[in-house]
Motif scaffolding. Structure first.
Motif, PDB file in Angstrom:
ATOM      1  N   THR A 130      41.646  39.159 -20.250  1.00 52.85           N
ATOM      2  CA  THR A 130      41.032  39.645 -19.016  1.00 52.85           C
ATOM      3  C   THR A 130      40.125  38.621 -18.356  1.00 52.85           C
ATOM      4  N   TYR A 131      39.747  37.568 -19.077  1.00 58.85           N
ATOM      5  CA  TYR A 131      38.869  36.540 -18.513  1.00 58.85           C
ATOM      6  C   TYR A 131      39.624  35.306 -18.054  1.00 58.85           C
ATOM      7  N   ILE A 154      35.561  29.952 -19.124  1.00 55.60           N
ATOM      8  CA  ILE A 154      35.594  30.921 -18.018  1.00 55.60           C
ATOM      9  C   ILE A 154      34.848  30.313 -16.844  1.00 55.60           C
ATOM     10  N   ARG A 155      35.591  30.080 -15.781  1.00 56.54           N
ATOM     11  CA  ARG A 155      35.008  29.505 -14.573  1.00 56.54           C
ATOM     12  C   ARG A 155      35.842  29.956 -13.391  1.00 56.54           C
ATOM     13  N   ALA A 156      35.169  30.425 -12.349  1.00 57.10           N
ATOM     14  CA  ALA A 156      35.889  31.020 -11.229  1.00 57.10           C
ATOM     15  C   ALA A 156      36.647  29.985 -10.414  1.00 57.10           C
ATOM     16  N   ASN A 166      29.757  30.304  -7.864  1.00 57.95           N
ATOM     17  CA  ASN A 166      30.697  30.256  -8.982  1.00 57.95           C
ATOM     18  C   ASN A 166      30.687  28.915  -9.712  1.00 57.95           C
ATOM     19  N   THR A 194      34.642  41.278 -25.725  1.00 56.85           N
ATOM     20  CA  THR A 194      33.950  41.568 -24.464  1.00 56.85           C
ATOM     21  C   THR A 194      32.731  40.681 -24.328  1.00 56.85           C
ATOM     22  N   GLY A 198      25.661  37.738 -18.364  1.00 57.47           N
ATOM     23  CA  GLY A 198      25.927  37.063 -17.092  1.00 57.47           C
ATOM     24  C   GLY A 198      24.672  36.383 -16.597  1.00 57.47           C
ATOM     25  N   ASN A 205      27.974  33.751 -10.505  1.00 55.74           N
ATOM     26  CA  ASN A 205      28.872  34.516 -11.353  1.00 55.74           C
ATOM     27  C   ASN A 205      30.098  33.675 -11.726  1.00 55.74           C
ATOM     28  N   TYR A 207      32.732  34.613 -13.299  1.00 58.58           N
ATOM     29  CA  TYR A 207      33.951  35.410 -13.412  1.00 58.58           C
ATOM     30  C   TYR A 207      34.696  35.529 -12.093  1.00 58.58           C
TER      31      TYR A 207
END
Length: 329
Positions: A130-131, A154-156, A166, A194, A198, A205, A207
């Motif tokens: 999911t990430y 995890i990086r947008a 981001n 999970t 944050g 963010n 995500y």
């Protein structure tokens, strides 16, 4: 002389100051153990359970080593390691901890240090949870234990420094070894974990922007079915035909009434060896096979006479039924 006195006074002052110095220990601001409910990442429901959490802070960055329960002969501890890298200064994406891009050589060193003596093979299949995408390597020890090492960043995405959006990121490492679990079971932990933390700034963010609702929702002409593929690829059909239903037995007092089946009873046959039978007139005993009892016919079937002359009353004449006229004859 005055110079010697001055030197002596300075020496006494130095020794006097050193004698008044305390020997207390000051705790550094390094690693500390925190409660499990303060963890920034949690394994999926059902385990493995969290043993303890050690947290380290580097300026705006936070690193947690979340130790998990381990049932394996391979040396080492199962864990989830999560590192939050915040924005610091004029270098977006980099906090006070120097950022290192994930490389094959770095991953190989991490595996050798955390899972010694076990040869892991990196999976060439593209996978993502999911990430986002993640990589993993798995293998078995000489004792048969299954081990898995996974890594994820995890990086947008990228933005200009002026937007400041981001740029923060999260790096995750998972080390899992188990004597009874399979590779698929260990991999399910990577899919099910999970992240519970944050950054305070919404613009930081890592995500990405939350995805909006599906464009098909509420739009005419696009039916949505409860299963994938619609009714053509499932057991669901449009329309139905009336079908004959099976007749169910009657229910009386919430119990099923079962009709008794007819039972055919074969007539008695001559059985057993030849035995001597007493003569009712006192004569010589007769020899013969045991035969079926003879029926005494008459109104009401009052009884049955056996071969030894004894009259056995009919079941219809036992008890209160014996008072009937047919039984009195």
């Amino acid at each position: 002389m005055h110079l010697l006195k001055l030197i002596a006074l300075l020496t006494l002052a130095i020794f006097g100051t050193s004698c008044t110095t305390t020997g207390g220990v000051r705790q550094s601001g390094g690693a500390e153990t925190i409660p499990s409910d303060k963890a920034l990442a949690f394994p999926p429901p059902g385990g493995p359970a969290i043993v303890n959490v050690v947290e380290r802070r580097h300026g705006n960055d936070v690193e947690q080593m979340i130790s998990l329960s381990t049932s394996s002969t391979v040396p080492g501890q199962n864990f989830v390691k999560v590192l939050f890298l915040a924005v610091s200064g004029s270098t977006p994406g980099l906090g006070s901890t120097p950022y290192k891009m994930i490389s094959e050589a770095e991953i190989a060193r991490e595996i050798a240090a955390t899972i010694p003596g076990v040869r892991l093979s990196r999976s060439a299949t593209f996978v993502q949870n999911t990430y986002g995408p993640f990589g993993y390597a798995a293998g078995r020890s000489r004792a048969g234990d299954t081990c898995l090492y996974a890594w994820q960043q995890i990086r947008a995405g990228r933005s200009t420094p002026a937007q400041q959006r981001n740029f923060s990121m999260v790096q995750v490492r998972l080390r899992l070894c188990d004597a009874r679990a399979t590779e698929r079971q260990l991999l399910s932990t990577v899919y099910g974990y999970t992240i519970a933390g944050g950054f305070e700034g919404e613009s930081l963010n890592p995500y990405g922007t939350p995805r909006g609702a599906d464009a098909l929702l509420g739009r005419p002409g696009d039916p949505i079915y409860p299963d994938v593929g619609g009714y053509r690829n499932s057991q669901m059909a449009i329309g139905y035909e009336a079908r004959t239903t099976a007749v169910r037995p009657a229910i009386v007092n919430h119990r099923t009434v079962i009709q008794p089946k007819a039972v055919t009873v074969a007539p008695p046959q001559a059985v057993g060896p030849h035995i001597a039978l007493p003569d009712p007139q006192g004569g010589t005993p007769q020899t013969g096979a045991v035969t079926a009892p003879a029926q005494i016919s008459g109104q009401g079937q009052r009884g049955t006479m056996g071969t030894n002359g004894i009259v056995v009353p009919s079941p219809d004449c036992i008890g209160d039924a014996g008072t009937t006229a047919a039984c009195r004859k």
